[in-house]
Design an enzyme around this catalytic site. Structure first.
Site, PDB file in Angstrom:
ATOM      1  N   LYS A 190       0.849  -1.197   0.000  1.00 15.90           N
ATOM      2  CA  LYS A 190       0.000   0.000   0.000  1.00 15.90           C
ATOM      3  C   LYS A 190       0.881   1.243   0.000  1.00 15.90           C
ATOM      4  O   LYS A 190       1.566   1.536   0.965  1.00 15.90           O
ATOM      5  CB  LYS A 190      -0.902   0.056   1.235  1.00 15.90           C
ATOM      6  CG  LYS A 190      -1.959   1.152   1.060  1.00 15.90           C
ATOM      7  CD  LYS A 190      -2.586   1.615   2.338  1.00 15.90           C
ATOM      8  CE  LYS A 190      -1.856   2.724   3.027  1.00 15.90           C
ATOM      9  NZ  LYS A 190      -1.722   3.987   2.279  1.00 15.90           N
ATOM     10  N   TYR A 254      -2.045  -3.522  15.896  1.00 10.50           N
ATOM     11  CA  TYR A 254      -2.808  -4.358  14.946  1.00 10.50           C
ATOM     12  C   TYR A 254      -2.343  -5.816  15.033  1.00 10.50           C
ATOM     13  O   TYR A 254      -3.151  -6.739  15.030  1.00 10.50           O
ATOM     14  CB  TYR A 254      -2.615  -3.886  13.496  1.00 10.50           C
ATOM     15  CG  TYR A 254      -3.065  -2.478  13.176  1.00 10.50           C
ATOM     16  CD1 TYR A 254      -4.058  -1.833  13.896  1.00 10.50           C
ATOM     17  CD2 TYR A 254      -2.481  -1.791  12.096  1.00 10.50           C
ATOM     18  CE1 TYR A 254      -4.453  -0.537  13.561  1.00 10.50           C
ATOM     19  CE2 TYR A 254      -2.876  -0.500  11.763  1.00 10.50           C
ATOM     20  CZ  TYR A 254      -3.860   0.126  12.500  1.00 10.50           C
ATOM     21  OH  TYR A 254      -4.246   1.392  12.175  1.00 10.50           O
ATOM     22  N   GLU A 266      10.252   1.115  10.132  1.00  9.55           N
ATOM     23  CA  GLU A 266      11.287   2.129   9.862  1.00  9.55           C
ATOM     24  C   GLU A 266      10.609   3.469  10.038  1.00  9.55           C
ATOM     25  O   GLU A 266       9.712   3.809   9.264  1.00  9.55           O
ATOM     26  CB  GLU A 266      11.824   1.993   8.428  1.00  9.55           C
ATOM     27  CG  GLU A 266      12.443   0.651   8.083  1.00  9.55           C
ATOM     28  CD  GLU A 266      13.701   0.352   8.858  1.00  9.55           C
ATOM     29  OE1 GLU A 266      14.260   1.269   9.491  1.00  9.55           O
ATOM     30  OE2 GLU A 266      14.120  -0.818   8.863  1.00  9.55           O
ATOM     31  N   CYS A 267      11.003   4.217  11.056  1.00  7.16           N
ATOM     32  CA  CYS A 267      10.211   5.399  11.419  1.00  7.16           C
ATOM     33  C   CYS A 267      11.016   6.700  11.330  1.00  7.16           C
ATOM     34  O   CYS A 267      11.951   6.796  10.558  1.00  7.16           O
ATOM     35  CB  CYS A 267       9.612   5.187  12.797  1.00  7.16           C
ATOM     36  SG  CYS A 267       8.541   3.734  12.858  1.00  7.16           S
ATOM     37  N   CYS A 301      13.725  11.039   6.350  1.00  3.11           N
ATOM     38  CA  CYS A 301      13.803  10.463   7.705  1.00  3.11           C
ATOM     39  C   CYS A 301      15.167  10.674   8.335  1.00  3.11           C
ATOM     40  O   CYS A 301      15.300  10.823   9.539  1.00  3.11           O
ATOM     41  CB  CYS A 301      13.471   8.977   7.639  1.00  3.11           C
ATOM     42  SG  CYS A 301      14.462   8.098   6.431  1.00  3.11           S
ATOM     43  N   GLU A 400      10.319  15.951  14.904  1.00  2.59           N
ATOM     44  CA  GLU A 400      10.650  15.793  13.487  1.00  2.59           C
ATOM     45  C   GLU A 400       9.821  16.797  12.692  1.00  2.59           C
ATOM     46  O   GLU A 400       8.598  16.702  12.635  1.00  2.59           O
ATOM     47  CB  GLU A 400      10.324  14.367  13.035  1.00  2.59           C
ATOM     48  CG  GLU A 400      10.812  14.078  11.635  1.00  2.59           C
ATOM     49  CD  GLU A 400      10.454  12.675  11.150  1.00  2.59           C
ATOM     50  OE1 GLU A 400       9.342  12.209  11.420  1.00  2.59           O
ATOM     51  OE2 GLU A 400      11.309  12.056  10.485  1.00  2.59           O
TER      52      GLU A 400
HETATM   53  P1  NAD Z   1       2.722   8.177   7.885  1.00  3.79           P
HETATM   54  O1  NAD Z   1       3.090   7.413   9.094  1.00  3.79           O
HETATM   55  O2  NAD Z   1       1.682   9.229   8.001  1.00  3.79           O
HETATM   56  O3  NAD Z   1       2.199   7.189   6.736  1.00  3.79           O
HETATM   57  C1  NAD Z   1       2.953   6.077   6.330  1.00  3.79           C
HETATM   58  C2  NAD Z   1       2.020   5.040   5.747  1.00  3.79           C
HETATM   59  O4  NAD Z   1       1.140   4.579   6.764  1.00  3.79           O
HETATM   60  C3  NAD Z   1       1.137   5.573   4.614  1.00  3.79           C
HETATM   61  O5  NAD Z   1       1.001   4.592   3.626  1.00  3.79           O
HETATM   62  C4  NAD Z   1      -0.183   5.823   5.316  1.00  3.79           C
HETATM   63  O6  NAD Z   1      -1.302   5.754   4.460  1.00  3.79           O
HETATM   64  C5  NAD Z   1      -0.203   4.691   6.324  1.00  3.79           C
HETATM   65  N1  NAD Z   1      -1.070   4.965   7.475  1.00  3.79           N
HETATM   66  C6  NAD Z   1      -1.398   6.185   7.994  1.00  3.79           C
HETATM   67  N2  NAD Z   1      -2.247   6.021   9.026  1.00  3.79           N
HETATM   68  C7  NAD Z   1      -2.463   4.685   9.162  1.00  3.79           C
HETATM   69  C8  NAD Z   1      -3.242   3.899  10.057  1.00  3.79           C
HETATM   70  N3  NAD Z   1      -4.004   4.454  11.014  1.00  3.79           N
HETATM   71  N4  NAD Z   1      -3.190   2.549   9.918  1.00  3.79           N
HETATM   72  C9  NAD Z   1      -2.444   1.973   8.950  1.00  3.79           C
HETATM   73  N5  NAD Z   1      -1.717   2.668   8.070  1.00  3.79           N
HETATM   74  C10 NAD Z   1      -1.706   4.013   8.186  1.00  3.79           C
HETATM   75  O7  NAD Z   1       4.087   8.737   7.307  1.00  3.79           O
HETATM   76  P2  NAD Z   1       4.308   9.694   6.055  1.00  3.79           P
HETATM   77  O8  NAD Z   1       3.820  11.053   6.446  1.00  3.79           O
HETATM   78  O9  NAD Z   1       3.778   9.054   4.822  1.00  3.79           O
HETATM   79  O10 NAD Z   1       5.917   9.686   5.921  1.00  3.79           O
HETATM   80  C11 NAD Z   1       6.745  10.458   6.700  1.00  3.79           C
HETATM   81  C12 NAD Z   1       7.345   9.649   7.835  1.00  3.79           C
HETATM   82  O11 NAD Z   1       8.049   8.526   7.316  1.00  3.79           O
HETATM   83  C13 NAD Z   1       8.392  10.444   8.615  1.00  3.79           C
HETATM   84  O12 NAD Z   1       8.199  10.257   9.986  1.00  3.79           O
HETATM   85  C14 NAD Z   1       9.713   9.830   8.152  1.00  3.79           C
HETATM   86  O13 NAD Z   1      10.764   9.976   9.059  1.00  3.79           O
HETATM   87  C15 NAD Z   1       9.326   8.407   7.931  1.00  3.79           C
HETATM   88  N6  NAD Z   1      10.293   7.724   7.048  1.00  3.79           N
HETATM   89  C16 NAD Z   1      11.170   6.821   7.596  1.00  3.79           C
HETATM   90  C17 NAD Z   1      12.120   6.183   6.788  1.00  3.79           C
HETATM   91  C18 NAD Z   1      13.105   5.185   7.369  1.00  3.79           C
HETATM   92  O14 NAD Z   1      13.738   4.481   6.610  1.00  3.79           O
HETATM   93  N7  NAD Z   1      13.237   5.102   8.677  1.00  3.79           N
HETATM   94  C19 NAD Z   1      12.162   6.460   5.418  1.00  3.79           C
HETATM   95  C20 NAD Z   1      11.252   7.383   4.887  1.00  3.79           C
HETATM   96  C21 NAD Z   1      10.313   8.003   5.722  1.00  3.79           C
END
Ligand code: NAD
Length: 498
Positions: A190, A254, A266-267, A301, A400
């Site tokens: 997704k 979940y 990975e956050c 990130c 962040e």
């Molecule tokens: P996000 O957490 O909002 O969304 C990530 C994914 O989760 C999306 O596909 C989103 O639709 C899904 N999602 C959102 N809410 C959900 C829920 N309630 N249940 C299940 N899935 C859900 O993150 P974002 O805004 O898309 O991306 C930015 C974040 O990603 C930043 O915190 C960044 O640091 C992190 N990031 C980390 C890495 C790494 O390698 N550590 C790499 C890239 C981005």
């Protein structure tokens, strides 16, 4: 495509978007018939209507993935044969590299110069690297006594759900599907709802390369619907997630409330860049620091958002960083001369501007930037922003921001620098600059982060694992052979010999 503004614009105007889900080797609409709009953050205008998948669509994709997995058409294929298909997939990605780069530029507001020269080449390399690994991994025989033979095997986990963010759409997909597919799993991916187009196209190209139907499915949709449905599905064996720490936590919940599927997260990050007084060349440090902080508009990130600088060199470094940052043009991401494009969406732009206001209110010294610009374009552009004399307790140093905002924090001793670097909930990446070899080793070990780069800013390459300590991650790593292994289960076969 030549990286020249007019040609890039012309090529972009001719693109055709795939907007449906890709399930069991075919494009399908969402069962509900619903769609959601995706927009171009550089213009604020709608780009396409995408299939809004929900639990019934996830269920359909998981069923197709399970059927393919159980049939063995991919999971039990000879590794060398899987390799051939994945290499062909990489070749097709390469043949469509300009198109993929443009899809990410249009949907995510990322500069075409980055997408065409970094994101998509790295995406292709990632798929190729994991493909190549497929038939080079040996399994183990345990050192038992002579009456037994114990084989320790690695088997694919099964059906892997991948939920990914919007900041590197194609590349984040590749970091997951590369090792997951190479290890023989079936995947249900997704993409983030803001950036679905490149992932859908990648699934189509994978099928064209010979990845069998059901092995790689893409279900675009919202997080709370499609994302949650993957997280809670009783027949998904594992979820590989990249995104915010906040949403990462949901996946642990979940899993606990469903089938204890394996979860890797990975956050986010708040990465320190520590510059000692003996750093070799402050021009080089400034170049790396600017890249670490402002590359991908800071929507990264590993963004080096805290520049922790020794008091003796801080002012000189700040002047150099500011001078260089002023040369990083912000504007239309289709113009290859621009180093920064648009923030991903209006609410995110507002969030970033809110952090800038918080920095001012808490007394940080604003050196440059701070405003929304190019508003007439309809896009969500913000100036490159630099704050000096920041305390590590301020909001801009703790949270962040995910925007082009760099905070400079002064220090006096090595111990203080390490304490500042580690005074964060995150632990994804860090850089340090010194000519003292002993100090470089000492500090690199003392900083609690998944990747520490010395005298540069880097996330390593495909051969090195990438992931975070503390709240930057959970249990897993992307890239490298370690990523490959995490998409497998260990199995022992214990035999009694006559
Ligand atoms: P996000 O957490 O909002 O969304 C990530 C994914 O989760 C999306 O596909 C989103 O639709 C899904 N999602 C959102 N809410 C959900 C829920 N309630 N249940 C299940 N899935 C859900 O993150 P974002 O805004 O898309 O991306 C930015 C974040 O990603 C930043 O915190 C960044 O640091 C992190 N990031 C980390 C890495 C790494 O390698 N550590 C790499 C890239 C981005």
């Amino acid at each position: 495509m030549k990286l020249e503004y007019l040609e890039v614009k012309k090529t972009a105007a001719k693109l055709k978007f795939r907007t449906k889900a890709f399930v069991d080797g075919k494009f399908v609409a969402a069962r509900s018939g619903k769609t959601f709009a995706t927009e171009n953050p550089a213009t604020g205008k709608a780009l396409a209507e995408i299939a809004a998948c929900d639990s019934p669509d996830v269920d359909r994709a998981v069923k197709a993935a399970r059927k393919a997995f159980d049939s063995g058409v991919w999971s039990r294929q000879k590794p060398g044969d899987r390799k051939k298909v994945l290499l062909k997939f990489a070749d097709l990605l390469e043949a469509h590299a300009s198109e993929l780069a443009l899809l990410d530029t249009l949907e995510a507001g990322k500069p075409i110069s980055d997408c065409a020269t970094m994101d998509i080449p790295d995406t292709i390399h990632c798929i190729r690297w994991h493909a190549e690994a497929t038939d080079k991994l040996y399994q183990h025989v345990s050192p038992t006594g002579p009456e037994n033979l114990a084989l320790v095997l690695r088997e694919p986990v099964g059906v892997v759900g991948c939920v990914i963010p919007w900041n590197f759409p194609a590349q984040m997909a590749a970091w997951k599907i590369g090792p997951a597919l190479a290890a023989g799993n079936s995947v249900v991916l997704k993409p983030a709802e803001l950036t679905s187009l490149s992932a859908i196209r990648m699934a189509e190209l994978a099928a064209e390369a010979g990845v069998p139907g059901g092995v790689f499915n893409v279900v675009p949709g919202l997080g709370e619907t499609a994302g949650q449905a993957i997280g809670r599905h009783m027949d998904v064996d594992m979820v590989a997630f990249t995104g915010s720490t906040e949403v990462g936590r949901y996946f642990l919940k979940y899993a606990a409330e469903s089938n204890l599927k394996r979860i890797i997260l990975e956050c986010g990050g708040k990465s320190p860049q520590v510059v000692f007084e003996d750093a070799a060349d402050l021009d080089n440090v400034a170049k790396n620091a600017v890249g670490a902080a402002f590359w991908n508009m800071g929507e990264n990130c590993s963004c080096g958002s805290r520049l922790i600088a020794h008091k003796k060199i801080k002012d000189e470094l700040v002047a150099k960083v500011a001078a260089l940052a002023r040369t990083w043009r912000v504007g239309d991401p289709l113009d290859p001369r621009n180093r920064l494009g648009a923030m991903i969406e209006k609410p995110h732009l507002e969030k970033v501007l809110g952090y800038i206001e918080a920095g001012k209110a808490e007394g940080a010294k604003q050196v440059m930037g701070g405003k929304r610009i190019l508003e007439k374009s309809g896009g969500y552009f913000v100036e490159v922003t630099l704050f000096d004399d920041v305390s590590n307790q301020m909001k801009i140093a703790r949270e962040e921001i995910f925007g082009p905002v760099l905070s400079v924090i002064p220090f006096s001793t090595e111990a203080e620098a390490v304490a500042l670097a580690n005074d964060t909930n995150y632990g994804l990446a860090a850089s340090l600059y010194t000519q003292d070899l002993n100090r470089a080793h000492r500090v690199a070990r003392a900083i609690r982060a998944g990747t520490v780069s010395v005298n540069c800013f880097s996330e390593g390459d495909i051969t090195t694992p990438f992931g975070g300590f503390k709240q930057s991650g959970f249990f897993g790593r992307d890239k490298s052979i370690w990523a490959h292994q995490q998409y497998t289960e260990l199995k022992t076969i214990w035999m009694q010999l006559a």
